[in-house]
Design an enzyme around this catalytic site. Structure first.
Site: not given
Length: 1301
Positions: A682-683
């Site tokens: 994801c991040s």
């Protein structure tokens, strides 16, 4: 007469005199009817005052006598004095007037009652106002009871106008609230009515509060009830929970004051079933049993009950032993048993009631276990233990030597490869580096504090999650806090992440990679050893080590490291669960080419194709190693698929788990068995990444073991990468998603499954219940319920706030942005459709404003204009529709077979901008002439949208309900079936309901979708692909068959590809055999039918075989072919009766299944003689009303013939056709059985000599190519026929068809 009775009579006389004085003061008197009771001494005449308005100039009378206050209070409350005897009741209305101090007039506020997660707010209550403080213009009913002798007075049954009571005053609090009985799930209570009712008590609100959760029950009061004691039972309560109970009376206007609060704890409930973990023979007369404590119990576990019995007998023996809730496992020895016997054993836990200590609450029994007692079993077990220990020792020694040998082999291979290849090149197919990580048996129950965490059975998981949600999600908070506290440890170092040269490779300073599980990159020539770092960790899956790699969103400086990891670890699937920018912040950098080719270090990446769907995007990427020496049978190019989930909100979690579950299942299933780990990021690579990994693992655990252990698995993988599942909200979302997955099951259906399930009523009923589970609250439809917007709604279908369509608001005009319309998602976009109701006269401009604001160039109208309430809302040639900002003009009109097309243009008044709009009007949807017309209409709509795809498609039906949503679902599912070969009807139907509750009224609405999908043709071509050209042939256009594409590009060994090719050849052989069998059946059928027709012609004095019989015969099973008219050659005899008039059979065209039902019903009724009367009656029976099919699903349905609305059929030869059909159907079954046997023999031959079949199948097909017919019927599993010849036969006899519809 006794003294108290004298006082009562005097008080009654005083009341009448006081009211008479009030009447004289106001100079007005209105007599009322008195009681006609013969026991009354004399009828009473009471004066009442007329209403006084606020504009009256005269001041009202002021009554300040304290004694009057008390006596009037006694009159208003009829239960103030109920003693006495011998009096019959009088009840009279009094209109009283006093002056009320404005400072004491407060409006009684309604208590704010929330849902299960909200609390009741304390509201200000009006002060106690004496009963004499009454206003003018309000009628107060006053029941009066008299006393005489020793009789008891009763109140009469007159119904006074309670609605006229002053709204400013409320009933006083109910009295004497008392608990009568308590159980685990209920509390029985009683109370007395309020002393001062101030109106007719319509009922009572019973509030039950525990922690922050408030519930309310309504106790309605009967119209003429004069009960002095009310009983009520609170049900569906939680066991062993403290509740606070408050009761309020309410009238038709106001809610009264709260009663005194009473607290009560419910009784304990029965514990869940223990789990027997060991049942062994201890001796020839005894058994050792060990069981695990129930995972759910209340207060404590006081003892266990063990039931034993001889297998097959009814009598059993109960053994009771004391227990403690702190003991995780309990064991005991059952003695005095019989040798060589089978015993059945089960265990249950029990606890004492906290309400009645003498009462025992017994829990559920465990599953029964059966064991056989054998002689000398006490001698066998030590031998088994010793053998087991010796075996473990041998295995341990073998493992050590094996590992040592493997290390030597690896070192030798490494030295050899360095010698054979130049140092400037990388090494192909090096084994991935899987470091040793701490191993934890996460499926074993663990003790955290005073609580035991263990796996939960699937059938009890929903209840388990509900208990965690209780009391403001306190259960989730405790579990997540336990995980947070346990996983913070200094024993898992991250030294490489803190290296000065590696810190710049971390997107976030606090998100690092554990050393023991981090991914090591292969070193480049001349590179330092500590530069093999990337912020990524191996993470286990369910029963598979290192199934995933969790990593952060790549930085520009780490693009080359990321793609090196993809290559080295043989990664085939990348899962991305973030957008590049969220809430204005950079969350991830674009590490793949936007188009064309990009080079990242030594890896070249090329974008092949990008498929954009509503919630996620699939990108096909070709990666190539630029410094790799190509070896024999090895590719330097591979395909990688990126699954990019784009619908995760910037803050929080998704609104519904179904799209996420679908994404997890499809992306995980796309990974080949022999490929490397799935890379998930994801991040930061912890929150959403962990959610994805836990969901995938738990779905597989549910499938394999029917248990769920979220706590244990998350605790396990958090030791491999820190902060996985980063927030408590994500932890809660995990559980809710798994509850949905268990309830819905597998919803991605293949085409043949859709065909089977459309007639499965229990399945559709259960799906419908799950689909409409969401019930909106007032907050969800706040805009629709505003008074200013209520006139804009046709019915009870309202848009949910989060999905309603907004108009451009007009300054200072409340509700100007509202229209009854909702956004619905399709296969391609989240806002693919706008579903709205048929515009009303005062909302026509709002409708065109919506079209203008959202740039909608296609409008699909599904409602008819037959009703005056559903009138035309578009302009005609002479009269355009004008607004402050736009003008709508009519252009042209085109009539199609099943719909009408109208073109309009919307012109801006301020500038030269204009918008063309096409309206497709199809009032017969979805009951069109035939299924092909349905899909022709859908294709026309999508072709229009492909040309003008700037805005959404606006779908209009009468109420914005089932018709419109069916069109949206069919349009989306048609594309999904073409792209994915599956259809997820459940997901679309449920999400549509959640955005627009009430669109589905019954399970039949869901059945309609299944029925239409079952006739889906395979060449809709609704997908408008955007494939990019490539430089090698095998991936010129990407297809959904990801596994075969990966196999063809080196990620799977060649033997897997060979197996697929062999399977394909086998399928060709089976198809060839089916074709031969069908040809033989057709030949036999034709011979039998000719013989049957000849026999019928000889035996029946008919002039000729009626040719109108041919269309009916074509609708029979495939073995029944049309009779040839040339076979009837017998001349007519003089005694031939006059031919009967043709019998017209109406065939409704709503669905092919209805058509089959009518044909089968006609054949079934052929045995009885048909007269002209019955024929005409049949012909005139409701030709346009759809018929519900009642035949079994084995009745064949013919989509190609469903377009025929009506057929004319004579009665001649009807009995013969029916008998022949039965015989030929039996013959067909025999032929199909023979075909199945031949296919089984072919499979066995193929398994024995696959290569021989591989070589001969091509010749076999070539030899039979010239003999195969151009169009032969294909028999499917449900005996459906798709044969162009049958359709042609029906068309040949078109002169015999009588079209009525």
């Amino acid at each position: 007469m006794p003294r108290p009775q004298h006082h009562a009579l005097l008080r009654a006389m005083l009341k009448l005199l006081l009211f008479a004085s009030i009447a004289e003061h106001c100079a007005t008197a209105l007599p009322t009817n008195s009681s006609n009771s013969p026991s009354s001494p004399s009828p009473f005449t009471v004066a009442s005052l007329p209403p006084t308005t606020a504009s009256s100039s005269s001041s009202p009378a002021v009554i300040s006598t304290s004694s009057f206050d008390r006596n009037l209070a006694d009159l208003v409350n009829p239960e103030a004095e109920t003693s006495g005897s011998g009096w019959e009741s009088l009840e009279t209305e009094f209109n009283l007037a006093t002056t009320v101090d404005s400072s004491t007039q407060k409006t009684a506020k309604e208590p704010v009652l929330g849902t299960a997660a909200t609390s009741i707010e304390q509201q200000d209550q009006p002060p106690d106002v004496p009963a004499t403080t009454l206003a003018f213009a309000n009628a107060f009913p006053v029941p009066v009871a008299g006393e005489m002798g020793n009789g008891n007075g009763n109140y009469n049954d007159a119904t006074p106008p309670y609605a006229a009571v002053d709204d400013n005053y409320v009933p006083s609090k109910p009295q004497n609230l008392t608990i009568l009985d308590v159980s685990a799930n209920s509390i029985t209570m009683s109370w007395h009515p309020p002393k001062n009712q101030n109106g007719a008590i319509a009922g009572y609100h019973v509030f039950h509060i525990h922690d922050n959760q408030t519930g309310v029950e309504i106790v309605k009061n009967s119209r003429n009830s004069v009960e002095t004691l009310i009983h009520f039972e609170l049900q569906n309560l939680r066991p062993y929970t403290d509740y606070r109970v408050i009761v309020k009376a309410f009238t038709t206007k106001n809610e009264g004051e709260p009663s005194d609060q009473i607290a009560q704890r419910t009784d304990v409930g029965g514990p869940s079933a223990p789990a027997i973990v060991n049942l062994t023979c201890h001796s020839q007369e005894s058994i050792t049993i060990r069981w695990r404590r129930p995972y759910e119990f209340y207060n404590t576990i006081d003892f266990y009950i063990i039931k034993t019995r001889l297998a097959g007998q009814d009598t059993h023996r109960d053994i009771r032993i004391n227990a403690s809730a702190k003991e995780l496992e309990t064991a005991m020895i059952l003695q005095n048993l019989t040798t060589n016997s089978y015993y059945e054993v089960k265990v249950a836990a029990a606890t004492f009631s906290v309400i009645n200590p003498k009462k025992i609450v017994l829990g559920k029994f465990s599953e029964s276990r059966i064991i056989q007692l054998q002689p000398n079993c006490e001698k066998l077990q030590p031998l088994l233990r010793q053998s087991h220990n010796d075996y473990n020792l041998a295995v341990l020694v073998g493992i050590i030597f094996s590992c040592f040998g493997i290390i030597l082999i690896i070192m030798a291979f490494f030295l050899w490869s360095r010698k054979c290849f130049h140092a400037a090149y990388y090494y192909l197919d090096d084994p991935p580096h899987h470091p040793n990580a701490p191993q934890v048996d996460w499926e074993v129950p663990v003790k955290i504090g005073d609580e035991i965490r263990a796996a939960v059975p699937v059938n009890e998981f929903a209840k388990h999650v509900a208990s965690l949600h209780a009391d403001g999600d306190i259960g989730f908070s405790r579990e997540y806090e336990a995980i947070q506290n346990e996983c913070i440890s200094d024993d898992l170092p991250c030294e490489h992440s803190q290296h000065p040269e590696n810190k710049r490779k971390n997107r976030y300073l606090n998100i690092t990679a554990y050393d023991h599980s981090r991914v090591h990159l292969h070193p480049t020539p001349g590179q330092k050893k500590n530069l093999d770092y990337i912020n990524a960790n191996f993470i286990d899956g369910y029963q598979k080590g290192h199934a995933f790699i969790g990593t952060q969103g790549p930085l520009p400086d780490t693009f080359d490291c990321f793609w090196r990891m993809i290559w080295e670890q043989r990664v085939a699937i990348i899962v991305m669960i973030t957008n590049l920018v969220e809430r204005g912040r950079r969350k991830c950098d674009m590490y793949w080419p936007k188009d064309g080719v990009e080079t990242y270090g030594v890896i070249q990446v090329k974008l092949i194709e990008e498929e954009v769907m509503s919630t996620y995007t699939v990108r096909t990427l070709q990666i190539k190693h630029l410094k790799l020496k190509k070896k024999k049978q090895c590719n330097t190019e591979k395909l990688v698929y990126q699954y990019h989930y784009t619908n995760w909100p910037d803050h929080g979690t998704p609104d519904h788990p179904l799209p996420v579950l679908n994404f997890v299942k499809k992306s995980s299933a796309a990974n080949p068995a022999e490929a490397g780990p799935i890379v998930v990021h994801c991040s930061a690579g912890v929150g959403r990444t962990g959610t994805y990994i836990v969901l995938d693992a738990m779905l597989k655990q549910i499938q394999q073991k029917n248990i769920v252990n979220v706590f244990g698995f998350l605790r396990h993988i958090r030791a491999q990468r820190n902060f996985l599942v980063q927030t408590e909200e994500q932890y809660i979302f995990l559980h809710d998603a798994l509850v949905e997955a268990i309830a819905s099951g597998e919803t991605n259906l293949m085409a043949e499954q859709v065909e089977e399930l459309k007639n499965c009523t229990p399945y559709l009923e259960q799906q419908y219940k799950n689909i409409i589970q969401f019930q909106p609250k007032d907050i969800h439809i706040a805009s629709a319920m505003k008074q200013v917007n209520s006139i804009k709604n046709r019915g009870a279908i309202f848009p949910i706030e989060g999905s309603r369509v907004h108009l451009t608001p007009k300054p200072g005009e409340d509700g100007s942005d509202y229209i009854n319309a909702s956004w619905l998602h399709g296969f391609r976009r989240l806002r693919d459709f706008i579903v709205t109701q048929h515009p009303m006269a005062h909302t026509i401009k709002d409708f065109w404003q919506m079209v203008w604001d959202h740039n909608a160039q296609t409008v699909v109208l599904l409602s008819s204009l037959d009703d005056i309430n559903f009138a035309q809302f578009w302009p005609d040639e002479a009269t355009p529709i004008e607004s402050d900002h736009y003008r709508v003009k009519f252009l042209n009109k085109t009539n199609k077979s099943d719909y009408v097309s109208r073109d309009f243009v919307i012109q801006s008044i301020q500038d030269d901008y204009e918008l063309t709009v096409k309206m497709l009007h199809c009032p017969s949807w979805p009951e069109m002439s035939n299924p092909n017309s349905i899909y022709d209409f859908i294709v026309d709509v999508h072709e229009r949208c492909n040309d003008y795809r700037n805005g959404p498609i606006v779908i209009v039906d009468r109420y914005g309900g089932a018709q419109a949503c069916t069109f949206c679902a069919i349009s989306s599912l048609a594309i999904e079936m073409e792209y994915c070969s599956t259809a997820n009807v459940y997901q679309y139907a449920k999400l549509y309901h959640n955005k627009r509750p009430g669109v589905w009224t019954s399970s039949e609405d869901i059945r309609v979708i299944y029925n239409i999908l079952s006739f889906l043709p395979g060449n809709l071509n609704l997908l408008k692909r955007t494939a990019l050209r490539t430089e090698f042939e095998d991936v010129t256009t990407a297809t959904p068959d990801l596994y075969s594409k990966i196999c063809s590009n080196g990620n799977v060994p060649q033997h897997v590809i060979l197996q697929q090719q062999q399977l394909h050849m086998l399928q060709l052989q089976q198809q060839h055999l089916e074709t031969q069998q069908q040809q033989q059946q057709q030949q036999q059928q034709q011979q039998q039918q000719q013989q049957t027709a000849l026999n019928e012609t000889v035996s029946t004095p008919s002039t000729d075989t009626n040719p109108s019989l041919l269309p009916i015969l074509s609708l029979l099973p495939p073995t029944v072919a049309p009779l040839s008219s040339s076979s009837s050659t017998t001349p007519p005899t003089p005694s031939t009766p006059t031919p009967q008039p043709p019998q017209t059979i109406q065939l409704s065209s709503h669905s092919p299944s209805d058509l089959s039902h009518q044909i089968s019903s006609t054949v079934a009724n052929a045995a009885s003689p048909v007269t002209p009367a019955t024929a005409s009656a049949s012909a005139g029976a409701t030709p346009t009303t759809p018929m519900t099919p009642t035949v079994p699903p084995t009745i064949p349905t013919i989509p190609s013939l469903a377009s025929q609305n009506s057929l004319t059929l004579t009665n001649a030869n009807f009995h013969t056709v029916t008998n022949n059909a039965a015989d030929l159907m039996e013959h067909q079954q025999q032929q199909m059985l023979a075909l199945m046997q031949q296919q089984t023999q072919l499979q066995q031959q193929y398994n024995t000599h696959p290569q021989q079949h591989h070589n001969n199948v091509g010749d076999l097909l070539m030899n039979n190519a010239d003999n195969s017919p151009t169009a032969s019927p294909t028999i499917t599993n449900n005996n459906h026929i798709t044969n162009n010849n049958v359709t042609s036969a029906a068309a040949t006899d078109a002169q015999n068809l009588d079209i009525v519809g």
